[in-house]
Design an enzyme around this catalytic site. Sequence first.
Site, PDB file in Angstrom:
ATOM      1  N   LYS A 174       0.835  -1.279  -0.020  1.00  0.00           N
ATOM      2  CA  LYS A 174       0.111  -0.135  -0.079  1.00  0.00           C
ATOM      3  C   LYS A 174       1.036   1.177   0.070  1.00  0.00           C
ATOM      4  O   LYS A 174       1.916   1.261   0.592  1.00  0.00           O
ATOM      5  CB  LYS A 174      -0.939  -0.107   1.428  1.00  0.00           C
ATOM      6  CG  LYS A 174      -1.797  -1.167   1.439  1.00  0.00           C
ATOM      7  CD  LYS A 174      -3.059  -1.007   0.164  1.00  0.00           C
ATOM      8  CE  LYS A 174      -3.933  -2.311   0.333  1.00  0.00           C
ATOM      9  NZ  LYS A 174      -4.998  -2.161  -0.526  1.00  0.00           N
ATOM     10  N   HIS A 305     -10.282  -8.483  -7.683  1.00  0.00           N
ATOM     11  CA  HIS A 305      -9.911  -7.800  -6.453  1.00  0.00           C
ATOM     12  C   HIS A 305     -10.465  -9.017  -5.615  1.00  0.00           C
ATOM     13  O   HIS A 305     -11.335  -9.639  -5.883  1.00  0.00           O
ATOM     14  CB  HIS A 305     -10.774  -6.640  -6.090  1.00  0.00           C
ATOM     15  CG  HIS A 305     -10.902  -6.205  -4.718  1.00  0.00           C
ATOM     16  ND1 HIS A 305     -12.027  -5.722  -4.179  1.00  0.00           N
ATOM     17  CD2 HIS A 305      -9.667  -5.799  -4.192  1.00  0.00           C
ATOM     18  CE1 HIS A 305     -11.797  -5.247  -2.902  1.00  0.00           C
ATOM     19  NE2 HIS A 305     -10.402  -5.480  -2.741  1.00  0.00           N
ATOM     20  N   GLU A 327      -5.303 -12.063  -6.014  1.00  0.00           N
ATOM     21  CA  GLU A 327      -4.809 -11.061  -4.976  1.00  0.00           C
ATOM     22  C   GLU A 327      -5.211 -12.356  -3.590  1.00  0.00           C
ATOM     23  O   GLU A 327      -6.267 -12.822  -3.739  1.00  0.00           O
ATOM     24  CB  GLU A 327      -5.931  -9.974  -4.501  1.00  0.00           C
ATOM     25  CG  GLU A 327      -5.688  -9.186  -3.338  1.00  0.00           C
ATOM     26  CD  GLU A 327      -5.856  -7.935  -3.112  1.00  0.00           C
ATOM     27  OE1 GLU A 327      -7.104  -7.538  -3.922  1.00  0.00           O
ATOM     28  OE2 GLU A 327      -5.421  -7.025  -2.560  1.00  0.00           O
TER      29      GLU A 327
END
Length: 372
Positions: A174, A305, A327
């Site tokens: 992130k 996602h 992911e």
Amino acid sequence: MKIASVEPFILHLPLTSESISDSTHSITHWGVVGTKITTSDGLEGYGFTGTHAHLPSDRLITACIRDCYAPLLIGEDANDHQRLWTKLARYPSLQWVGRAGITHLALAAVDVALWDLKAKKAGQPLWSLLGGARTAKLEAYNTDIGWLSFSRDALLAGAARAVEEDGFTRIKIKVGHDDPNIDVERLAAVRQRLGGAVRIAIDANGKWDLPTCQRFCEKARDLDIFWFEEPMWYDDIASHAALARNTSIPVALGEQLYTVDAFNAFITAGAVHYVQPDVTRLAGITEYIQVADLAHAHRLPVVPHAGEMSQVHVHLSYWHPASTILEYIPWIKDHFHEPSNVVDGVFLRPQQPGASTTPLAESFARYGKSLG
Ligand code: 0YR
Ligand code: MG
């Protein structure tokens, strides 16, 4: 397969680690908000959307399922997923109040439950019902080591553990500090620690603006970033198209897009390279298939996602020819009859009939919330 009952539910599942933050969200629980659909022949299908476990808004989703969708579904043939999707999505007075948002998340839950039923009825895992899986492996990338709330030391330790002990060859980190230089420095430290072979993607969760992104990309150009995910505001097509044109780092997005029309607009504008649909934000598997096929027709990779933390997306990725990586965020998997499972950085192919969406009875008992 007549629909006999539609019973919504809300689960607030604690994250497996501590609380986490990305650039825009801080959470302690994941909301599994959805519905059980039971048929006259006694089959039970489960589908759900994903939330940040905020009970008042979760109850808007279950109210939509209970009060608006259930009456339109009872007595219908559960097999007719496409006709029922259209019936609910295009019901005039419901279309009027929402072609995205709460009504769409509620429709995602219904649609996934119908597909779960269809696959259970056929006695096949969803990927098989859809047309069979590739033999190639589905690679997992680990996001759970890269939260923005992790200190630099914790980030380095987690990234090293994921690669050296757990066998991941891909991770995501992130970004999104007010000062992007902090992110460049953290990424440089991770790249130096892991060496050149590991694929490192980054995710700003919509935080920055175009000049910040351009400055950041210039400074990060030697770090071999695999993709830059949600660099800017989710709906801003023009800025993403400009960034995609002006940097060498590929742009990834889609987890916040509700409709096939939104994906179409980004794709035709050249504003996305890695297409990231989510069955829990699109209206379920029915709309996901349209998006995956659209992306594939443009020769773009589809990397869903993990908004439902991979359960349904493992099936869809093993099936769809545009998907080879997925992911990995292991927060909720152990609350299901068939948890998604990663070994040496590769997702195992699900084996049980259905979409792997059936929660455990213990999880209902322990984490279920009243619908109000
Ligand atoms: C927190 N993955 C993501 C978490 C994650 C979000 O909202 O759900 O960071 O799902 O962006 O790519
Ligand atoms: Mg993301």
